[in-house]
Design an enzyme around this catalytic site. Structure first.
Site, PDB file in Angstrom:
ATOM      1  N   ASN A  46       0.827  -1.213   0.000  1.00  0.00           N
ATOM      2  CA  ASN A  46       0.000   0.000   0.000  1.00  0.00           C
ATOM      3  C   ASN A  46       0.863   1.265   0.000  1.00  0.00           C
ATOM      4  O   ASN A  46       1.988   1.277   0.506  1.00  0.00           O
ATOM      5  CB  ASN A  46      -1.012   0.007   1.163  1.00  0.00           C
ATOM      6  CG  ASN A  46      -0.403  -0.185   2.535  1.00  0.00           C
ATOM      7  OD1 ASN A  46       0.644  -0.781   2.689  1.00  0.00           O
ATOM      8  ND2 ASN A  46      -1.081   0.312   3.558  1.00  0.00           N
ATOM      9  N   GLU A  48       0.412   5.311   0.850  1.00  0.00           N
ATOM     10  CA  GLU A  48      -0.455   6.363   1.404  1.00  0.00           C
ATOM     11  C   GLU A  48       0.016   7.752   0.984  1.00  0.00           C
ATOM     12  O   GLU A  48       1.023   7.917   0.287  1.00  0.00           O
ATOM     13  CB  GLU A  48      -0.506   6.216   2.933  1.00  0.00           C
ATOM     14  CG  GLU A  48      -1.144   4.882   3.316  1.00  0.00           C
ATOM     15  CD  GLU A  48      -1.397   4.721   4.801  1.00  0.00           C
ATOM     16  OE1 GLU A  48      -0.835   5.488   5.615  1.00  0.00           O
ATOM     17  OE2 GLU A  48      -2.167   3.796   5.148  1.00  0.00           O
ATOM     18  N   CYS A  57      -4.435   0.975  -2.044  1.00  0.00           N
ATOM     19  CA  CYS A  57      -4.301  -0.336  -1.406  1.00  0.00           C
ATOM     20  C   CYS A  57      -3.263  -1.189  -2.137  1.00  0.00           C
ATOM     21  O   CYS A  57      -3.046  -1.029  -3.345  1.00  0.00           O
ATOM     22  CB  CYS A  57      -5.625  -1.081  -1.443  1.00  0.00           C
ATOM     23  SG  CYS A  57      -6.884  -0.412  -0.359  1.00  0.00           S
ATOM     24  N   GLU A  59      -3.476  -4.271  -3.062  1.00  0.00           N
ATOM     25  CA  GLU A  59      -4.055  -5.068  -4.157  1.00  0.00           C
ATOM     26  C   GLU A  59      -4.263  -4.200  -5.406  1.00  0.00           C
ATOM     27  O   GLU A  59      -4.066  -4.664  -6.532  1.00  0.00           O
ATOM     28  CB  GLU A  59      -5.413  -5.662  -3.757  1.00  0.00           C
ATOM     29  CG  GLU A  59      -5.405  -6.508  -2.505  1.00  0.00           C
ATOM     30  CD  GLU A  59      -5.731  -5.698  -1.257  1.00  0.00           C
ATOM     31  OE1 GLU A  59      -5.118  -4.634  -1.045  1.00  0.00           O
ATOM     32  OE2 GLU A  59      -6.598  -6.138  -0.492  1.00  0.00           O
ATOM     33  N   CYS A  91     -10.502  -4.872   0.460  1.00  0.00           N
ATOM     34  CA  CYS A  91     -11.606  -3.906   0.575  1.00  0.00           C
ATOM     35  C   CYS A  91     -12.488  -3.996  -0.668  1.00  0.00           C
ATOM     36  O   CYS A  91     -12.141  -4.650  -1.664  1.00  0.00           O
ATOM     37  CB  CYS A  91     -11.065  -2.491   0.762  1.00  0.00           C
ATOM     38  SG  CYS A  91     -10.527  -1.704  -0.763  1.00  0.00           S
ATOM     39  N   CYS A  94     -10.918  -2.994  -4.035  1.00  0.00           N
ATOM     40  CA  CYS A  94      -9.927  -3.984  -4.490  1.00  0.00           C
ATOM     41  C   CYS A  94     -10.593  -5.233  -5.028  1.00  0.00           C
ATOM     42  O   CYS A  94     -10.115  -5.832  -5.988  1.00  0.00           O
ATOM     43  CB  CYS A  94      -8.970  -4.330  -3.354  1.00  0.00           C
ATOM     44  SG  CYS A  94      -7.890  -2.944  -2.956  1.00  0.00           S
TER      45      CYS A  94
HETATM   46  N1  THU Z   1      -5.421  -1.388   2.712  1.00  0.00           N
HETATM   47  C1  THU Z   1      -4.923  -2.206   1.731  1.00  0.00           C
HETATM   48  O1  THU Z   1      -3.798  -2.013   1.246  1.00  0.00           O
HETATM   49  N2  THU Z   1      -5.704  -3.231   1.287  1.00  0.00           N
HETATM   50  C2  THU Z   1      -6.950  -3.527   1.776  1.00  0.00           C
HETATM   51  O2  THU Z   1      -7.616  -4.404   1.250  1.00  0.00           O
HETATM   52  C3  THU Z   1      -7.450  -2.811   2.947  1.00  0.00           C
HETATM   53  C4  THU Z   1      -6.730  -1.566   3.302  1.00  0.00           C
HETATM   54  C5  THU Z   1      -4.597  -0.262   3.169  1.00  0.00           C
HETATM   55  C6  THU Z   1      -5.127   1.089   2.782  1.00  0.00           C
HETATM   56  C7  THU Z   1      -4.487   1.966   3.841  1.00  0.00           C
HETATM   57  O3  THU Z   1      -3.178   2.322   3.409  1.00  0.00           O
HETATM   58  C8  THU Z   1      -4.349   1.057   5.052  1.00  0.00           C
HETATM   59  O4  THU Z   1      -4.502  -0.272   4.570  1.00  0.00           O
HETATM   60  C9  THU Z   1      -5.382   1.312   6.147  1.00  0.00           C
HETATM   61  O5  THU Z   1      -6.665   1.269   5.635  1.00  0.00           O
END
Ligand code: THU
Length: 138
Positions: A46, A48, A57, A59, A91, A94
């Site tokens: 991920n 940010e 994310c 994925e 999520c 994704c």
């Molecule tokens: N996140 C993912 O990378 N994949 C998911 O399926 C759920 C959430 C990340 C997004 C964000 O950077 C952190 O997790 C907290 O939500």
């Protein structure tokens, strides 16, 4: 290759990818790995942003990388691992992105949802039943 060895390999790849997570705001590091029928694996973490809502994310980054590598379908298995104690399930966004890539090759990939303690097996169709996809536009 057995289901278990694909699982182990993919979870290791996702864990390795997680080391490159850029998650200074949530401090929740995620890694994802995609396995294709041609034997290749594409992994990502991920990413940010100081503008929090722009977080990508793991994925989603992995799907974008894979499609940029030319993959169109052939998605056989996915692993996703977070830094919390519960296994991470992809999520909603994704799930939709994974579906687009999988649907191009008409596969229903196994999805390994992992934490450092536990790995849970599911499938994309179980996570996203009655999905909207390329065929829905015709
Ligand atoms: N996140 C993912 O990378 N994949 C998911 O399926 C759920 C959430 C990340 C997004 C964000 O950077 C952190 O997790 C907290 O939500």
């Amino acid at each position: 290759m057995s289901d278990d060895s694909v699982r182990d390999e993919l979870v290791v790849a996702a864990k390795r990818a997680r080391e490159n997570a850029y998650a200074p705001y949530s401090e929740f590091q995620v890694g994802a790995a995609l396995r294709f029928a041609d034997g290749t694996t594409v992994s990502a973490a991920n990413v940010e942003n100081a503008s929090y809502g722009l977080a990508l994310c793991a994925e989603a980054v992995a799907v974008a990388l894979a499609m940029n590598d030319g993959h169109r379908g052939g998605l056989e298995a996915v692993a996703v691992i977070g830094s919390g104690s519960d296994p991470v399930t992809p999520c909603g966004r994704c799930r939709q992105m994974l579906f687009e890539l999988a649907d191009l090759g008409k596969t229903d990939p196994v999805v390994w949802c992992a934490s450092d303690e536990e790995v849970v097996k599911t499938t994309l169709s179980e996570l996203l039943p009655r999905a909207f996809g390329p065929g829905s536009l015709t």
